[in-house]
Design a protein around this motif. Sequence first.
Motif, PDB file in Angstrom:
ATOM      1  N   ASP A   1      -6.734  12.883  -0.899  1.00  0.00           N
ATOM      2  CA  ASP A   1      -6.044  11.775  -0.624  1.00  0.00           C
ATOM      3  C   ASP A   1      -5.809  10.905  -1.766  1.00  0.00           C
ATOM      4  O   ASP A   1      -6.974  10.475  -2.717  1.00  0.00           O
ATOM      5  N   TYR A   2      -4.751  10.065  -1.919  1.00  0.00           N
ATOM      6  CA  TYR A   2      -4.167   9.286  -2.984  1.00  0.00           C
ATOM      7  C   TYR A   2      -3.824   7.954  -2.619  1.00  0.00           C
ATOM      8  O   TYR A   2      -2.780   8.024  -1.841  1.00  0.00           O
ATOM      9  N   ASP A   3      -4.411   6.944  -2.934  1.00  0.00           N
ATOM     10  CA  ASP A   3      -4.182   5.525  -2.103  1.00  0.00           C
ATOM     11  C   ASP A   3      -4.104   4.449  -3.244  1.00  0.00           C
ATOM     12  O   ASP A   3      -4.966   4.182  -4.031  1.00  0.00           O
TER      13      ASP A   3
ATOM     14  N   ALA B   1      -9.111   7.718  -4.807  1.00  0.00           N
ATOM     15  CA  ALA B   1      -8.679   9.037  -4.564  1.00  0.00           C
ATOM     16  C   ALA B   1      -9.960   9.815  -3.999  1.00  0.00           C
ATOM     17  O   ALA B   1     -11.145   9.635  -4.494  1.00  0.00           O
TER      18      ALA B   1
ATOM     19  N   GLN C   1       0.886  -1.168  -0.043  1.00  0.00           N
ATOM     20  CA  GLN C   1      -0.060  -0.186  -0.043  1.00  0.00           C
ATOM     21  C   GLN C   1       0.826   1.430   0.249  1.00  0.00           C
ATOM     22  O   GLN C   1       2.018   1.224   0.444  1.00  0.00           O
ATOM     23  N   HIS C   2       0.570   2.181  -0.655  1.00  0.00           N
ATOM     24  CA  HIS C   2       0.998   3.623  -0.711  1.00  0.00           C
ATOM     25  C   HIS C   2       0.036   4.455  -1.105  1.00  0.00           C
ATOM     26  O   HIS C   2      -0.627   4.534  -1.705  1.00  0.00           O
ATOM     27  N   SER C   3       0.226   5.678  -0.055  1.00  0.00           N
ATOM     28  CA  SER C   3      -0.680   6.555  -0.143  1.00  0.00           C
ATOM     29  C   SER C   3      -0.001   8.126  -0.015  1.00  0.00           C
ATOM     30  O   SER C   3       1.069   8.103   0.515  1.00  0.00           O
TER      31      SER C   3
ATOM     32  N   TYR D   1       3.117  11.077   2.916  1.00  0.00           N
ATOM     33  CA  TYR D   1       3.237   9.971   2.270  1.00  0.00           C
ATOM     34  C   TYR D   1       3.094   8.917   3.316  1.00  0.00           C
ATOM     35  O   TYR D   1       3.841   8.796   4.536  1.00  0.00           O
TER      36      TYR D   1
ATOM     37  N   TYR E   1       0.378  12.210 -10.295  1.00  0.00           N
ATOM     38  CA  TYR E   1      -0.561  10.911  -9.956  1.00  0.00           C
ATOM     39  C   TYR E   1      -1.887  11.052 -10.997  1.00  0.00           C
ATOM     40  O   TYR E   1      -2.860  11.494 -10.731  1.00  0.00           O
TER      41      TYR E   1
ATOM     42  N   SER F   1      -1.211  12.227   0.877  1.00  0.00           N
ATOM     43  CA  SER F   1      -2.184  13.113   1.159  1.00  0.00           C
ATOM     44  C   SER F   1      -1.675  14.638   1.489  1.00  0.00           C
ATOM     45  O   SER F   1      -0.673  14.905   1.552  1.00  0.00           O
TER      46      SER F   1
ATOM     47  N   LYS G   1      -3.519   0.259  -3.614  1.00  0.00           N
ATOM     48  CA  LYS G   1      -3.175  -1.055  -2.962  1.00  0.00           C
ATOM     49  C   LYS G   1      -2.896  -2.087  -3.859  1.00  0.00           C
ATOM     50  O   LYS G   1      -3.660  -2.165  -4.906  1.00  0.00           O
TER      51      LYS G   1
ATOM     52  N   SER H   1       3.792   4.428   3.467  1.00  0.00           N
ATOM     53  CA  SER H   1       3.914   3.264   2.702  1.00  0.00           C
ATOM     54  C   SER H   1       3.915   1.959   3.684  1.00  0.00           C
ATOM     55  O   SER H   1       4.496   1.867   4.560  1.00  0.00           O
TER      56      SER H   1
END
Length: 282
Positions: free
Chosen positions: A178-180, A209, A115-117, A128, A250, A119, A182, A130
């Motif tokens: 927020d950008y996530d 997102a 997982q990497h997000s 970020y 992104y 915000s 998975k 991770s």
Amino acid sequence: MNLGFGNYEHQLYIGNTKLRGVERVDLSYKIPERPINILGHGHVGHGYYGGDINTKPYSLSAISGPIEGAVNINGFLIAEDFLLHYTGDTYTTGCLSWSSDPVNYIGFENIYMTQHSVSCSINKLPKYSSTFQVYGDMGSGLNFRGLDSYPEVASIVNQGGIHLNFKGSGTNRVTDFDYDVKVRRSPIYEIGSGRPVQVDINWPIEVVAQITLETDDYEMRRIDKAFIEPNVDFFEITLKDCDNNYIQRYPMSGARLLDYNVSAGGDDLQRTRLTYISFINK
């Protein structure tokens, strides 16, 4: 007297590169065990053996599954998103160190991102988070440190350097996002080995997102249209530094609107919260 180690003494390496801007890192692993129970006795322990019980095992248990670790990293996004490259099939090594003594660094190998997000909101630096799964060895004395550092020069992103491009963003002010990403993975094991022979991605990769708007004229689509005309859009977040230099992009192709929430209160502006989802196939 031992006084412990301060935050300024810790250094985190991913892929033999020292990361700057890290705010927090958590390392862990779990050992799955189950007791050995037999008919007519129950759990095998002191009472099962004859003779001097002090020389016998107090309790017997067996490892019931693979031993896997986890690495969680949180930090400030002060340059191109270095860790985003590990959202695919690429795996790497890492190390957390806090002195030159081999006892004082913890290494981990064969780590895969799950997982990497990212915000960001008004008056705050982009951050970020991770998460990596460890499918190899992990512990003190494993040295995976390197000589490179990233970034060499920090680039500060303020709220004026965050650009969002999606349907309805022109006249409605974005206040946070927020950008996530998975990445679901399946390790494949074989008899005689405690480590996976390969780690596969369970495609597709899911990207979500969430955006908050202070709305002026954003139109809420009717529910009935979702059955025949799903809201599919191109979505993109671009980050630039104070000198308007490009840092990170992104994109989301074929993003589908999943959730629409409008809130209005007596002491605040009307806000709209949008949730988009897209999928990356192999």
